[in-house]
Motif scaffolding. Structure first.
Motif, PDB file in Angstrom:
ATOM      1  N   CYS A  90      -1.326  -0.096 -31.362  1.00 33.05           N
ATOM      2  CA  CYS A  90      -0.582  -0.478 -30.164  1.00 33.05           C
ATOM      3  C   CYS A  90       0.511  -1.477 -30.504  1.00 33.05           C
ATOM      4  O   CYS A  90       1.627  -1.393 -29.972  1.00 33.05           O
ATOM      5  CB  CYS A  90      -1.537  -1.056 -29.115  1.00 33.05           C
ATOM      6  N   ARG A  91       0.226  -2.411 -31.389  1.00 31.35           N
ATOM      7  CA  ARG A  91       1.211  -3.419 -31.784  1.00 31.35           C
ATOM      8  C   ARG A  91       2.433  -2.762 -32.433  1.00 31.35           C
ATOM      9  O   ARG A  91       3.583  -3.090 -32.105  1.00 31.35           O
ATOM     10  CB  ARG A  91       0.579  -4.421 -32.757  1.00 31.35           C
ATOM     11  N   LEU A  92       2.181  -1.833 -33.349  1.00 31.19           N
ATOM     12  CA  LEU A  92       3.288  -1.164 -34.023  1.00 31.19           C
ATOM     13  C   LEU A  92       4.045  -0.260 -33.052  1.00 31.19           C
ATOM     14  O   LEU A  92       5.281  -0.220 -33.063  1.00 31.19           O
ATOM     15  CB  LEU A  92       2.761  -0.358 -35.206  1.00 31.19           C
ATOM     16  N   TYR A  93       3.339   0.457 -32.201  1.00 33.58           N
ATOM     17  CA  TYR A  93       3.963   1.358 -31.228  1.00 33.58           C
ATOM     18  C   TYR A  93       4.847   0.571 -30.267  1.00 33.58           C
ATOM     19  O   TYR A  93       5.983   0.973 -29.982  1.00 33.58           O
ATOM     20  CB  TYR A  93       2.875   2.104 -30.474  1.00 33.58           C
ATOM     21  N   LEU A  94       4.354  -0.546 -29.768  1.00 34.96           N
ATOM     22  CA  LEU A  94       5.140  -1.396 -28.880  1.00 34.96           C
ATOM     23  C   LEU A  94       6.409  -1.884 -29.567  1.00 34.96           C
ATOM     24  O   LEU A  94       7.514  -1.827 -29.005  1.00 34.96           O
ATOM     25  CB  LEU A  94       4.293  -2.587 -28.423  1.00 34.96           C
ATOM     26  N   VAL A 123       5.947  -8.454 -31.200  1.00 37.29           N
ATOM     27  CA  VAL A 123       7.182  -7.910 -31.780  1.00 37.29           C
ATOM     28  C   VAL A 123       7.628  -8.757 -32.968  1.00 37.29           C
ATOM     29  O   VAL A 123       7.993  -8.224 -34.030  1.00 37.29           O
ATOM     30  CB  VAL A 123       8.292  -7.820 -30.717  1.00 37.29           C
ATOM     31  N   ALA A 124       7.599 -10.069 -32.811  1.00 36.19           N
ATOM     32  CA  ALA A 124       8.033 -10.955 -33.904  1.00 36.19           C
ATOM     33  C   ALA A 124       7.132 -10.810 -35.125  1.00 36.19           C
ATOM     34  O   ALA A 124       7.622 -10.677 -36.261  1.00 36.19           O
ATOM     35  CB  ALA A 124       8.048 -12.404 -33.419  1.00 36.19           C
ATOM     36  N   GLU A 125       5.822 -10.817 -34.925  1.00 38.16           N
ATOM     37  CA  GLU A 125       4.888 -10.721 -36.048  1.00 38.16           C
ATOM     38  C   GLU A 125       4.980  -9.370 -36.739  1.00 38.16           C
ATOM     39  O   GLU A 125       4.918  -9.288 -37.974  1.00 38.16           O
ATOM     40  CB  GLU A 125       3.456 -10.954 -35.551  1.00 38.16           C
ATOM     41  N   THR A 126       5.125  -8.295 -35.960  1.00 35.05           N
ATOM     42  CA  THR A 126       5.191  -6.964 -36.556  1.00 35.05           C
ATOM     43  C   THR A 126       6.487  -6.774 -37.327  1.00 35.05           C
ATOM     44  O   THR A 126       6.493  -6.181 -38.417  1.00 35.05           O
ATOM     45  CB  THR A 126       5.059  -5.878 -35.467  1.00 35.05           C
TER      46      THR A 126
END
Length: 222
Positions: A90-94, A123-126
């Motif tokens: 979900c983090r990467l998809y977002l 978003v910043a961390e990814t």
């Protein structure tokens, strides 16, 4: 009279404790009630499994997404004992949705049913994880032999001897950062940061520089 005074003091202490708990105490909830159904009704839950919409949403095929996820999954996985963690998928998809289409962060936070501050943090961390892991692999500075190969390609393909790269800049529009004055104000009349990139004879990027002030020229960035 003394009993009444004691009761009043106890009531004052109780009210003070409640105020302190509201300001500094534990959260009433880790996930706000309207967001608690994100695993079933959020944008990720309702769209991730639809192959027809997958590429439209993140401009990327599913197998490329899975490859990226394998690279950075360990870096973006979170484990929290107090609340359910948002999955690395979900983090990467977002993040890819936001990078592909831009727009309001509040819109993405609402669509994915997460808090606005959480959306910004994800978003910043990814993005940091993607750059730190993929940068040295796909955008490492060419070695001596690679520079020679690039010069040979330019000479044979484009008749440009002793050329080791084609360079150009691109202004990326941003909102004016606080207290930045005119540093980011460019000649086009808006605010930007500069992407300066170098590619070889086959249109493959070999070097990039991102983040220079919009007021700088290509030569100044170089």
């Amino acid at each position: 009279m003394e009993v009444i005074q004691v009761i009043l003091i106890l009531l004052m202490l109780l009210e003070a404790r409640e105020c302190f708990n509201r300001l500094y105490g534990g959260r009433r909830w880790w996930v706000r009630p309207p967001l608690q159904n994100r695993d079933t009704h959020g944008f990720f839950a309702t769209n991730f499994g639809f192959r027809e919409e997958f590429k439209k949403n993140i401009r990327m095929e599913k197998h490329i997404f899975e490859m990226l996820l394998n690279f950075i999954k360990e870096r973006i996985t979170r484990n929290n004992s107090n609340r359910p963690s948002i999955s690395p998928e979900c983090r990467l998809y977002l993040t890819l949705c936001y990078l592909a289409h831009g727009g309001s962060k509040q819109f993405y936070a609402s669509s994915f049913k997460i808090g606005l501050s959480t959306m910004k943090e994800i978003v910043a961390e990814t993005c940091d994880a993607l750059w730190e892991i993929l940068g040295p692999i796909y955008l490492s500075i060419p070695k001596k032999d690679e520079w020679k190969r690039i010069a040979i390609d330019f000479n044979s393909m484009w008749n440009l001897p002793n050329c080791i790269g084609a360079i150009d800049g691109k202004h990326i529009k941003i909102f004016c950062p606080s207290n930045s004055g005119s540093l980011f104000y460019n000649y086009k009349g808006n605010y930007s940061i500069v992407l300066l990139a170098v590619c070889d004879a086959n249109y493959t990027f070999t070097c990039i520089d991102i983040g220079a002030y919009g007021s700088h020229s290509d030569g100044g960035v170089l």
